[in-house]
Scaffold this active site. Structure first.
Site, PDB file in Angstrom:
ATOM      1  NE  ARG A  27      42.533  51.139  -7.816  1.00 54.82           N
ATOM      2  CZ  ARG A  27      43.100  50.008  -7.583  1.00 54.82           C
ATOM      3  NH1 ARG A  27      42.918  48.891  -7.549  1.00 54.82           N
ATOM      4  NH2 ARG A  27      44.313  50.449  -6.893  1.00 54.82           N
ATOM      5  CD  GLU A  39      43.724  59.077  -3.987  1.00 48.73           C
ATOM      6  OE1 GLU A  39      44.595  59.010  -3.172  1.00 48.73           O
ATOM      7  OE2 GLU A  39      43.883  58.439  -5.001  1.00 48.73           O
ATOM      8  CG  LEU A  82      35.369  58.325   6.658  1.00 51.21           C
ATOM      9  CD1 LEU A  82      35.347  59.646   5.807  1.00 51.21           C
ATOM     10  CD2 LEU A  82      35.371  57.691   6.971  1.00 51.21           C
ATOM     11  CE1 TYR A  84      43.513  62.528  11.813  1.00 55.07           C
ATOM     12  CE2 TYR A  84      43.895  60.755  10.636  1.00 55.07           C
ATOM     13  CZ  TYR A  84      44.222  61.084  11.869  1.00 55.07           C
ATOM     14  OH  TYR A  84      44.972  61.048  12.127  1.00 55.07           O
ATOM     15  CE1 TYR A 122      49.072  58.782  -2.229  1.00 61.78           C
ATOM     16  CE2 TYR A 122      47.258  60.201  -1.164  1.00 61.78           C
ATOM     17  CZ  TYR A 122      47.783  58.950  -2.610  1.00 61.78           C
ATOM     18  OH  TYR A 122      46.575  57.890  -2.796  1.00 61.78           O
ATOM     19  CG  ASP A 140      50.660  55.589   0.158  1.00 58.87           C
ATOM     20  OD1 ASP A 140      51.541  55.301  -0.670  1.00 58.87           O
ATOM     21  OD2 ASP A 140      49.675  55.472   0.013  1.00 58.87           O
ATOM     22  CB  CYS A 210      62.936  43.218  -3.836  1.00 56.24           C
ATOM     23  SG  CYS A 210      62.988  44.384  -2.236  1.00 56.24           S
TER      24      CYS A 210
END
Length: 353
Positions: A27, A39, A82, A84, A122, A140, A210
């Site tokens: 960010r 991401e 990490l 995957y 996503y 997501d 909500c």
DNA sequence: TAGCCGTGGAT
DNA sequence: TATCCAAGGCT
């Protein structure tokens, strides 16, 4: 979709985000490449886990070009731990395509960016909204949880087709002026307030809008049915070393589980096994065991997302063979430290020290 | 579509 | 200990 609080939800969410957002490394940049990397790393992976990997990765590969042509073994080593690992391969392929086909500019539209390897619905929406301020949905798990509660959506989020419903909901709600803040606000809300268990509704900036809070059933949502069956596989692992103290290692195939990662040779133990695993090891790898130094070096289980390895590790002294199979080789400990290895193999490596 | 694809933290 | 799961994508 009827929802009377659209403007209030949007405004309160974005205001809350700008006040309470977490200070995260990705960010602190507007570079689409760096946001893309974050991401991909964040797919199915916790923020706290990603942070050190993200920092190390971008120090090593600060630009699209530096990643595009990096050696795959080095890339996998950067990704080691990490999980995957196909994400790393796909990311590099996508980055390479951006360099060569898009003049090193990450596409700023959904059509083109979605064609890149490893970029799904996503990730496309996340990069477009955060880096390019495009009003694109990025749905997501957080978004589905938050909106299933806010809008009282009771579709099964385990079903792929359900995502479309939430994409339409985001299209309705998204702040066209600040789509990146809106999308990230949904995600931070899901991570910090609207959590899977014991949501902190009393701290929620949009609880007045909500429906689940009004109905008092926020903890019943979202609906998620799928459960995973976990298959168990037993292996005898052969940690073999030669007269020079080098260890026998094997590179896994370039597809499937832990593709292209390195491991100690493993022999599956099944009901159909005819030979002793030690005989099968010697036959398959074309080596001779001189000595069983330790037939119980280490015994442990390693749980993957969809299967479990039950490992029994043997330490053996072996005679160097004249023609080892392809992808099998003796390596010194210093060389091994340069090879990408999955966590279960790192566990074994640890007990050798 | 449903299964494959990692890991470590929370409960 | 067992289960679930966390900013998904691919086939």
């Amino acid at each position: 979709m009827e929802y009377q609080y659209k403007e209030l939800f949007r405004q309160n969410l974005v205001e809350w985000f700008n006040k309470e957002k977490r200070d995260l490394p990705w960010r602190r940049t507007s570079d689409p490449y760096k946001i893309w990397v974050s991401e991909v790393m964040l797919q199915q992976t916790r923020v706290d886990t990603v942070i050190p990997y993200y920092n190390r990765f971008l120090k090593k590969y600060p630009t699209l070009q530096s990643l595009a042509y990096a050696p795959q073994e080095e890339l996998l080593k950067m990704w080691e731990g990490l999980g995957y690992y196909s994400r790393a391969r796909n990311l590099q392929a996508g980055v390479k395509e951006v360099v060569e086909k898009y003049d090193a500019k990450v596409p700023d539209n959904r059509h083109d960016i979605s064609k890149l390897k490893g970029v799904g619905p996503y990730t496309a929406g996340a990069v477009l909204s955060i880096a390019y301020n495009k009003a694109e949905h990025a749905v997501d798990g957080n978004v589905m949880r938050v909106l299933s509660r806010a809008l009282h959506i009771k579709e099964d989020i385990a079903l792929p087709k359900t995502r479309k419903i939430f994409e339409q909901a985001v299209d309705m709600l998204i702040d066209p002026q600040r789509p990146g803040d809106f999308n990230q606000g949904l995600m931070d809300l899901g991570a910090m307030i609207c959590t899977p268990t014991s949501p902190k509704c009393l701290l929620c900036p949009v609880r007045d809008y909500c429906i689940a809070f009004q109905e008092g059933d926020a903890d019943q949502l979202p609906i998620k049915t799928k459960k995973i069956k976990n298959k168990k596989i037993k292996y005898d692992v052969y940690v073999g070393y030669d007269e020079n103290g080098r260890y026998l290692l094997e590179k896994r195939p370039d597809e499937g589980l832990l593709a292209n990662m390195w491991q100690f040779p493993m022999i599956e133990i099944s009901k159909e096994s005819v030979l002793k695993s030690s005989d099968e090891f010697q036959l398959n790898y074309n080596v001779d065991i001189m000595d069983f130094v330790n037939d119980n070096l280490l015994t442990f289980k390693h749980v993957f997302s969809h299967l479990t390895w039950e490992m029994n590790c043997n330490l053996v002294k072996i005679v160097k063979a004249t023609d080892l199979p392809e992808n099998v080789c003796f390596y010194s400990k210093e060389q091994i430290n340069q090879l990408p290895m999955p966590v279960p193999m790192l566990k074994i490596l640890n007990v050798l020290n």
